[in-house]
Scaffold this motif. Structure first.
Motif, PDB file in Angstrom:
ATOM      1  N   ALA A 179      26.175 -25.347  -8.465  1.00 56.13           N
ATOM      2  CA  ALA A 179      27.393 -24.640  -8.872  1.00 56.13           C
ATOM      3  C   ALA A 179      28.123 -25.403  -9.985  1.00 56.13           C
ATOM      4  N   LYS A 212      26.249 -24.792 -13.286  1.00 54.84           N
ATOM      5  CA  LYS A 212      26.534 -23.466 -13.822  1.00 54.84           C
ATOM      6  C   LYS A 212      27.969 -23.382 -14.326  1.00 54.84           C
ATOM      7  N   VAL A 219      28.430 -13.621 -13.817  1.00 54.74           N
ATOM      8  CA  VAL A 219      27.708 -13.023 -12.693  1.00 54.74           C
ATOM      9  C   VAL A 219      26.267 -13.528 -12.657  1.00 54.74           C
ATOM     10  N   ILE A 226      25.979 -16.752 -10.854  1.00 51.68           N
ATOM     11  CA  ILE A 226      26.018 -16.642  -9.395  1.00 51.68           C
ATOM     12  C   ILE A 226      24.630 -16.340  -8.846  1.00 51.68           C
ATOM     13  N   SER A 227      23.920 -15.386  -9.469  1.00 48.09           N
ATOM     14  CA  SER A 227      22.564 -15.054  -8.998  1.00 48.09           C
ATOM     15  C   SER A 227      21.612 -16.219  -9.240  1.00 48.09           C
ATOM     16  N   VAL A 250      22.381 -19.416  -9.119  1.00 47.45           N
ATOM     17  CA  VAL A 250      22.625 -20.392  -8.068  1.00 47.45           C
ATOM     18  C   VAL A 250      21.860 -20.012  -6.811  1.00 47.45           C
ATOM     19  N   SER A 268      26.661 -10.242  -1.072  1.00 47.92           N
ATOM     20  CA  SER A 268      27.751 -11.003  -1.708  1.00 47.92           C
ATOM     21  C   SER A 268      27.732 -10.824  -3.223  1.00 47.92           C
ATOM     22  N   LEU A 269      26.526 -10.875  -3.814  1.00 49.83           N
ATOM     23  CA  LEU A 269      26.403 -10.717  -5.268  1.00 49.83           C
ATOM     24  C   LEU A 269      26.894  -9.343  -5.699  1.00 49.83           C
ATOM     25  N   VAL A 275      30.716  -9.362  -5.543  1.00 49.34           N
ATOM     26  CA  VAL A 275      31.289 -10.146  -6.646  1.00 49.34           C
ATOM     27  C   VAL A 275      31.133  -9.402  -7.969  1.00 49.34           C
ATOM     28  N   THR A 324      24.656  -7.704 -12.537  1.00 54.23           N
ATOM     29  CA  THR A 324      24.548  -7.588 -11.082  1.00 54.23           C
ATOM     30  C   THR A 324      23.216  -6.969 -10.685  1.00 54.23           C
TER      31      THR A 324
END
Length: 347
Positions: free
Chosen positions: A15, A18, A252, A255-256, A258, A293-294, A297, A332
């Motif tokens: 995290a 990123k 976004v 996040i994916s 990670v 969750s993705l 978000v 996403t």
């Protein structure tokens, strides 16, 4: 240290890596006009495509060969066979690029020269990342990536600051950092495996990797082709404005990324242990939660991106802010696609 603690540390480190990548872009935008940022973006997407072509998906095959080797020593020997040949080819290419740049000696050639250095040394960095990611060295991978992202971003900011926002300085800094990391990786693997150039082994690796090349190029297409097309047809100013929307896209995507980076080592470990079903079921369950969750978000960021972006990005980049939600939703969907690939492997 138990596995839960190790995974927790890895999640935090990934995290952070990123976050560095995401945080640097607004700072760079504040130092450049939209037209300058669009010009950099156009060159970067061409370089990223060149990296995919030069890498030729060989990093994936080399990582698999390393893990199929009977021992670490044998794995390093196999890596060295490829790295030695690649270093020979890269050295020759860099020499020709340097001579060409020296003969022409213009600012544009300077961009091409250091851009070529960036491209040629990128596969070596990728090989190290893939081997660390697919082995039980997640903390080392995260620290490697943090250092890499920090120096790339920091180098770009320093170069722009002391060159009055020179695009040429930006690419010089990127090329130098890539050279340092790539050459360090080459020295490490050659030291571990010895100087063992093997053309036959390299030919086999490239033959096996060829089937994966179209997939890697397609992965470049959405952002890469769109950015290049906008810059070429509508101009670099429009490409710079597109970069503002793509910034929210990158949030976004981070996040994916990670989630994928955290899951991949666990998947390899499970498959290596004869497909431990308990572990595989736990990973599948985690992937479901991550996907939900993705999605949440992504929808939230798409909904509020137009309200948030004025607080993050310079005012000059907010002309086409309305396109950000569409790009966020695209990120996403692509992120869910990446997670589905792993889920389908585990079925």
């Amino acid at each position: 240290m138990n596995q839960s603690a190790r995974i927790g540390i890895y999640v935090v480190l990934v995290a952070v890596q990123k976050l560095i990548s995401v945080a640097v872009q607004p700072l760079i935008m504040r130092m450049l006009t939209p037209a300058q940022y669009g010009e950099i973006s156009q060159i970067v997407v061409v370089l990223s495509l060149a990296v995919l072509v030069v890498t030729f998906a060989a990093d994936e095959i080399i990582a698999r060969i390393y893990h199929l080797a009977g021992c670490a020593r044998e794995g390093y020997l196999r890596i060295s066979e490829y790295v030695c040949i690649y270093v020979i080819g890269t050295s020759i290419c860099v020499l020709f690029v340097a001579l060409a740049a020296y003969c022409r000696a213009s600012q544009l050639e300077l961009v091409y020269m250091f851009g070529a250095v960036f491209v040629l040394f990128a596969p070596l960095v990728s090989i190290a990342q893939k081997i660390l990611r697919t082995s039980d060295k997640t903390t080392q991978l995260a620290l490697f990536n943090i250092s890499y992202s920090f120096l790339l971003g920091g180098g770009a900011l320093i170069a722009l600051t002391y060159s009055n926002s020179s695009i040429q300085a930006y690419f010089v800094a990127q090329g130098v950092v890539q050279f340092v990391f790539g050459s360090s990786v080459a020295v490490y693997f050659i030291k571990k495996g010895g100087w063992r150039p093997n053309f036959v082994a390299v030919k086999g690796i490239l033959r096996e990797a060829s089937s994966a090349v179209p997939h890697t190029v397609v992965g470049w297409g959405f952002v890469g082709f769109t950015t290049y097309y906008v810059a070429s047809v509508l101009g670099t100013y429009s490409a710079g404005l597109l970069g503002a929307g793509l910034y929210m896209y990158s949030v976004v995507s981070a996040i994916s990324d990670v989630a994928v980076n955290v899951m991949q080592p666990r998947i390899y470990d499970a498959r290596k242990n004869s497909g431990n079903m308990d572990v595989l079921r736990a990973i599948r369950k985690s992937l479901v939660y991550v996907s939900i969750s993705l999605t949440g978000v992504g929808v939230a960021v798409a909904t509020f991106s137009n309200d948030v972006m004025p607080f993050i990005l310079p005012k000059a980049y907010l002309v086409n802010v309305y396109i950000a939600p569409c790009l966020v939703l695209s990120a996403t969907v692509l992120g869910l696609g990446s997670l589905w690939v792993f889920f389908s492997i585990l079925r």
